[in-house]
Design a protein around this motif. Structure first.
Motif, PDB file in Angstrom:
ATOM      1  N   LEU A   1       0.838  -1.203   0.000  1.00 51.60           N
ATOM      2  CA  LEU A   1       0.000   0.000   0.000  1.00 51.60           C
ATOM      3  C   LEU A   1       0.871   1.251   0.000  1.00 51.60           C
ATOM      4  CD1 LEU A   1      -2.800   1.385   0.261  1.00 51.60           C
ATOM      5  CD2 LEU A   1      -2.504   1.246   2.741  1.00 51.60           C
ATOM      6  N   ALA A   2       0.522   2.200  -0.859  1.00 59.50           N
ATOM      7  CA  ALA A   2       1.197   3.499  -0.892  1.00 59.50           C
ATOM      8  C   ALA A   2       0.412   4.491  -0.043  1.00 59.50           C
ATOM      9  CB  ALA A   2       1.310   4.008  -2.327  1.00 59.50           C
ATOM     10  N   VAL A   3       1.106   5.218   0.815  1.00 63.29           N
ATOM     11  CA  VAL A   3       0.487   6.210   1.694  1.00 63.29           C
ATOM     12  C   VAL A   3       1.209   7.535   1.481  1.00 63.29           C
ATOM     13  CG1 VAL A   3       0.056   6.879   4.085  1.00 63.29           C
ATOM     14  CG2 VAL A   3      -0.190   4.479   3.401  1.00 63.29           C
ATOM     15  N   TYR A   4       0.507   8.505   0.883  1.00 62.05           N
ATOM     16  CA  TYR A   4       1.136   9.793   0.595  1.00 62.05           C
ATOM     17  C   TYR A   4       0.070  10.874   0.557  1.00 62.05           C
ATOM     18  CZ  TYR A   4      -0.367   8.235  -4.036  1.00 62.05           C
ATOM     19  OH  TYR A   4      -1.097   7.758  -5.090  1.00 62.05           O
ATOM     20  N   GLY A   5       0.498  12.113   0.635  1.00 59.37           N
ATOM     21  CA  GLY A   5      -0.410  13.246   0.638  1.00 59.37           C
ATOM     22  C   GLY A   5      -1.109  13.433  -0.688  1.00 59.37           C
ATOM     23  N   GLY A   6      -2.265  14.122  -0.631  1.00 55.17           N
ATOM     24  CA  GLY A   6      -3.019  14.368  -1.848  1.00 55.17           C
ATOM     25  C   GLY A   6      -4.106  13.345  -2.093  1.00 55.17           C
ATOM     26  N   GLN A   7      -4.045  12.226  -1.372  1.00 50.79           N
ATOM     27  CA  GLN A   7      -5.082  11.214  -1.481  1.00 50.79           C
ATOM     28  C   GLN A   7      -6.124  11.403  -0.391  1.00 50.79           C
ATOM     29  OE1 GLN A   7      -2.895   7.458  -1.323  1.00 50.79           O
ATOM     30  NE2 GLN A   7      -3.385   7.095  -3.464  1.00 50.79           N
ATOM     31  N   ASP A   8      -7.286  10.794  -0.571  1.00 49.63           N
ATOM     32  CA  ASP A   8      -8.337  10.846   0.434  1.00 49.63           C
ATOM     33  C   ASP A   8      -7.917  10.019   1.648  1.00 49.63           C
ATOM     34  OD1 ASP A   8     -11.015  11.412   1.446  1.00 49.63           O
ATOM     35  OD2 ASP A   8     -11.391   9.286   1.101  1.00 49.63           O
ATOM     36  N   VAL A   9      -7.883  10.643   2.825  1.00 42.89           N
ATOM     37  CA  VAL A   9      -7.428   9.959   4.038  1.00 42.89           C
ATOM     38  C   VAL A   9      -8.355   8.805   4.393  1.00 42.89           C
ATOM     39  CG1 VAL A   9      -6.947  10.240   6.494  1.00 42.89           C
ATOM     40  CG2 VAL A   9      -6.350  12.067   4.905  1.00 42.89           C
TER      41      VAL A   9
ATOM     42  N   LEU B   1       1.366  21.306  -8.257  1.00 40.31           N
ATOM     43  CA  LEU B   1       0.266  20.540  -8.832  1.00 40.31           C
ATOM     44  C   LEU B   1      -0.448  19.736  -7.759  1.00 40.31           C
ATOM     45  CD1 LEU B   1       1.948  19.087 -12.067  1.00 40.31           C
ATOM     46  CD2 LEU B   1       0.720  21.240 -11.802  1.00 40.31           C
ATOM     47  N   THR B   2      -1.740  19.536  -7.926  1.00 42.48           N
ATOM     48  CA  THR B   2      -2.472  18.651  -7.034  1.00 42.48           C
ATOM     49  C   THR B   2      -2.030  17.213  -7.295  1.00 42.48           C
ATOM     50  OG1 THR B   2      -4.277  18.305  -8.616  1.00 42.48           O
ATOM     51  CG2 THR B   2      -4.468  20.194  -7.115  1.00 42.48           C
ATOM     52  N   GLN B   3      -2.276  16.340  -6.327  1.00 50.76           N
ATOM     53  CA  GLN B   3      -1.859  14.955  -6.506  1.00 50.76           C
ATOM     54  C   GLN B   3      -2.552  14.311  -7.698  1.00 50.76           C
ATOM     55  OE1 GLN B   3       0.617  13.527  -5.130  1.00 50.76           O
ATOM     56  NE2 GLN B   3       0.306  11.639  -6.275  1.00 50.76           N
ATOM     57  N   ALA B   4      -3.816  14.616  -7.885  1.00 51.97           N
ATOM     58  CA  ALA B   4      -4.541  14.048  -9.031  1.00 51.97           C
ATOM     59  C   ALA B   4      -3.906  14.484 -10.344  1.00 51.97           C
ATOM     60  CB  ALA B   4      -6.004  14.475  -8.981  1.00 51.97           C
ATOM     61  N   LYS B   5      -3.509  15.759 -10.425  1.00 55.18           N
ATOM     62  CA  LYS B   5      -2.872  16.268 -11.635  1.00 55.18           C
ATOM     63  C   LYS B   5      -1.511  15.608 -11.842  1.00 55.18           C
ATOM     64  CE  LYS B   5      -1.754  19.148 -15.007  1.00 55.18           C
ATOM     65  NZ  LYS B   5      -2.278  18.960 -16.377  1.00 55.18           N
ATOM     66  N   ARG B   6      -0.736  15.455 -10.771  1.00 57.70           N
ATOM     67  CA  ARG B   6       0.585  14.833 -10.889  1.00 57.70           C
ATOM     68  C   ARG B   6       0.460  13.401 -11.398  1.00 57.70           C
ATOM     69  NH1 ARG B   6       3.995  17.561  -6.233  1.00 57.70           N
ATOM     70  NH2 ARG B   6       5.017  15.572  -5.908  1.00 57.70           N
ATOM     71  N   GLU B   7      -0.494  12.670 -10.860  1.00 58.13           N
ATOM     72  CA  GLU B   7      -0.673  11.290 -11.282  1.00 58.13           C
ATOM     73  C   GLU B   7      -1.129  11.219 -12.733  1.00 58.13           C
ATOM     74  OE1 GLU B   7      -3.211   9.200  -8.589  1.00 58.13           O
ATOM     75  OE2 GLU B   7      -1.945   9.610  -6.841  1.00 58.13           O
ATOM     76  N   ALA B   8      -1.998  12.144 -13.123  1.00 57.35           N
ATOM     77  CA  ALA B   8      -2.469  12.170 -14.510  1.00 57.35           C
ATOM     78  C   ALA B   8      -1.324  12.485 -15.468  1.00 57.35           C
ATOM     79  CB  ALA B   8      -3.586  13.197 -14.664  1.00 57.35           C
ATOM     80  N   VAL B   9      -0.468  13.438 -15.088  1.00 60.33           N
ATOM     81  CA  VAL B   9       0.678  13.797 -15.934  1.00 60.33           C
ATOM     82  C   VAL B   9       1.616  12.601 -16.082  1.00 60.33           C
ATOM     83  CG1 VAL B   9       2.762  15.209 -16.048  1.00 60.33           C
ATOM     84  CG2 VAL B   9       0.581  16.261 -15.464  1.00 60.33           C
TER      85      VAL B   9
END
Length: 543
Positions: free
Chosen positions: A103-111, A275-283
């Protein structure tokens, strides 16, 4: 025949998965680290990025993990979200073969979503310090059963100011544990951290400066600050990278450069801390899927970035030190593949480049921007053919792209026209030097593998011509504004030397109906004494 990973102590089940992935030969860091870690010792492993460090600690962890125990047994701490995602993806490929959860645990995700997943069968947690401490404070994660702790990119974590957070995490881990510290460099704070929290660690140092760099062709292209962007564009067109990473010094520079690349038709996007986490992941997904050709990134955001197919790295800004340089160019030439690393060097950067060359014991290949058609006429033998269209009306015989480094001799009678705007003398607005306003040079970027030669898009040349023509028009318009004609707000009048007010009203008095005591708004030429109060003061002073 025994698999070489099996010879290091890796179970055949996992070795077979590695073989299916095409990984059959351990790297030097894996050969030295895996046996030491399987023996249960703490270890300090110093090796450059791109040498296979991830498998060096993931494989020993998988040998120790007991999937039957429903608890977190291993913690991998990383400095950035991207690195956490990357390590998680690699670990999952192998962990599924033995039934272990990652499991990955990092900021920007829903807690809440992370809390739900932590309640499942997660045996290995890959986390960034900030979000991990958040879960520890919420008591949604407990580290009392941790038997293996990995501090990956330790030097970068401390550089980013995570020392206190890292120490807080270590103190909450089980006392009886195996600690592994992986770092590209070993500065004082990292050594102190190891001394405080590790027990008789095995010291493993992989001399990998040349191992990392041998497969990378390193080039230094001499340019100027003004021509830096045009040089980069022409080099991307020339080399035709399959995937390229462009490194900038700051987030603002990365953002502006990406905007310019997109405006000129390149399939580009940016990666930085804003960038938001969602944007970073999309990029990152688009880049890994090769839907982007160019990724403009900052050093921190791209730390540990491992994307298959990166053929070129461009240092738009010269790195601040050798470690940063090695990390940047290590994004290409990975896993035995070849790559190209290009550093753009202005006059002020020469000292930094010389220090990097001295540190790596290697001289960078020298090129000049003129060789890529920037700054002067392209040299003979230049790979990019600029005359690829039959409908080209006026072949460009001198420079063809961006800033030229020199100004053409003015035509008779143009001195007055170029006095209007600061950019007039150099071809109007800045866009005139760079080939027109953004959007005028849009065109498809043909993706090709390294070494492929391709003609430059015709739209780039047409945009350059349009930009220069537009620059001349802007210069003429600027001269009209300075020499006479209409007022700035559209009201007719004489030149700036006199005439009606800028807003088209009467020239008398203050525009607010009161005598003006400070300026010469009233009755042109009377100055501060134009109003009654001013006349009184003047009379009192004997004027």
């Amino acid at each position: 025949m025994t698999n070489r990973f099996e010879a290091l102590g890796v179970r055949s089940q996992i070795a077979d998965v590695l073989k299916k992935q095409g990984i059959v030969t351990p790297t030097p860091v894996q050969e030295q680290a895996i046996p030491a870690l399987l023996s249960g010792n703490d270890a300090i492993v110093q090796a450059q990025t791109g040498t296979g460090k991830t498998l060096a600690f993931v494989l020993p962890i998988l040998e120790v993990i007991d999937p039957r125990r429903a608890s977190v047994q291993a913690l991998i701490l990383t400095p950035t979200r991207e690195l956490a995602i990357q390590i998680t993806a690699e670990a999952k490929k192998l962990a599924s073969s033995i039934g272990a959860g990652v499991l990955a645990v990092y900021g920007g995700q829903d807690v809440t979503a992370q809390v739900h997943k932590l309640g499942g069968d997660s045996h290995i947690v890959v986390a960034t310090p900030g979000r991990l401490l958040d879960h520890l404070r919420r008591e949604t994660l407990h580290l009392g059963h941790i038997s293996m702790l990995v501090l990956d990119e330790a030097d970068q974590m401390l550089t980013m100011g995570f020392l206190n957070e890292v120490e807080d995490v270590i103190r909450q881990c089980a006392t009886k544990r195996q600690t592994m510290l992986f770092s590209a460099t070993m500065p004082g704070p990292v050594k102190q951290l190891a001394a405080n929290y590790m027990k008789k660690p095995v010291d493993i140092k992989i001399k990998t400066a040349h191992v990392t760099l041998d497969d990378i062709r390193q080039i230094a292209v001499e340019t100027t600050d003004r021509a830096r962007q045009a040089t980069l564009f022409r080099m991307i067109e020339t080399y035709r990278p399959y995937l390229a990473v462009v490194f900038c010094r700051t987030k603002i520079r990365a953002k502006k450069l990406n905007e310019a690349l997109v405006a000129n038709g390149f399939a580009s996007d940016e990666l930085h801390g804003d960038l938001t986490q969602a944007k970073r992941e999309a990029v990152m997904k688009r880049f890994r899927d090769a839907k982007l050709q160019v990724l403009v990134a900052t050093d921190v955001a791209a730390r540990g970035l491992d994307v298959e197919g990166v053929t070129h790295v461009f240092n738009y800004d010269v790195p601040i030190d050798t470690e940063t340089y090695i990390h940047r160019i290590g994004r290409t030439g990975r896993a035995g593949q070849s790559g190209v690393a290009v550093t753009l060097v202005a006059a002020k950067d020469r000292g930094s480049v010389a220090r990097i060359e001295q540190s790596i014991g290697q001289r960078l290949e020298r090129r000049r921007m003129e060789e890529f058609g920037v700054g002067a006429e392209a040299l003979p033998g230049f790979d990019v053919d600029l005359d690829d269209d039959d409908d080209e009306t006026a072949p460009r015989t001198a420079k063809t792209y961006g800033y030229t480094g020199s100004r053409p001799a003015p035509k008779p009678g143009t001195a007055a026209r170029t006095a209007g705007r600061p950019g007039g003398a150099a071809g109007g607005r800045t866009g005139g030097r760079a080939g027109g306003r953004p959007g005028e040079r849009r065109g498809p970027v043909v993706k090709a593998g390294p070494g492929t030669r391709a003609k430059a898009p015709a739209s780039l040349r047409e945009g350059a011509a349009a930009g220069e023509a537009g620059g001349a028009a802007e210069a003429r318009g600027g001269a009209a504004g300075a020499g006479g004609g209409k007022r700035p707000f559209g009201k007719p009048g004489a030149s700036a030397a006199g005439g009606k007010k800028p807003f088209g009203g009467k020239a008398k008095g203050n525009p607010f109906g009161k005598p003006d005591r400070r300026s010469d708004w009233g009755r042109g030429g009377k100055g501060p004494g134009g109003g009654p109060a001013g006349k009184k003061r003047a009379a009192g002073r004997g004027r």
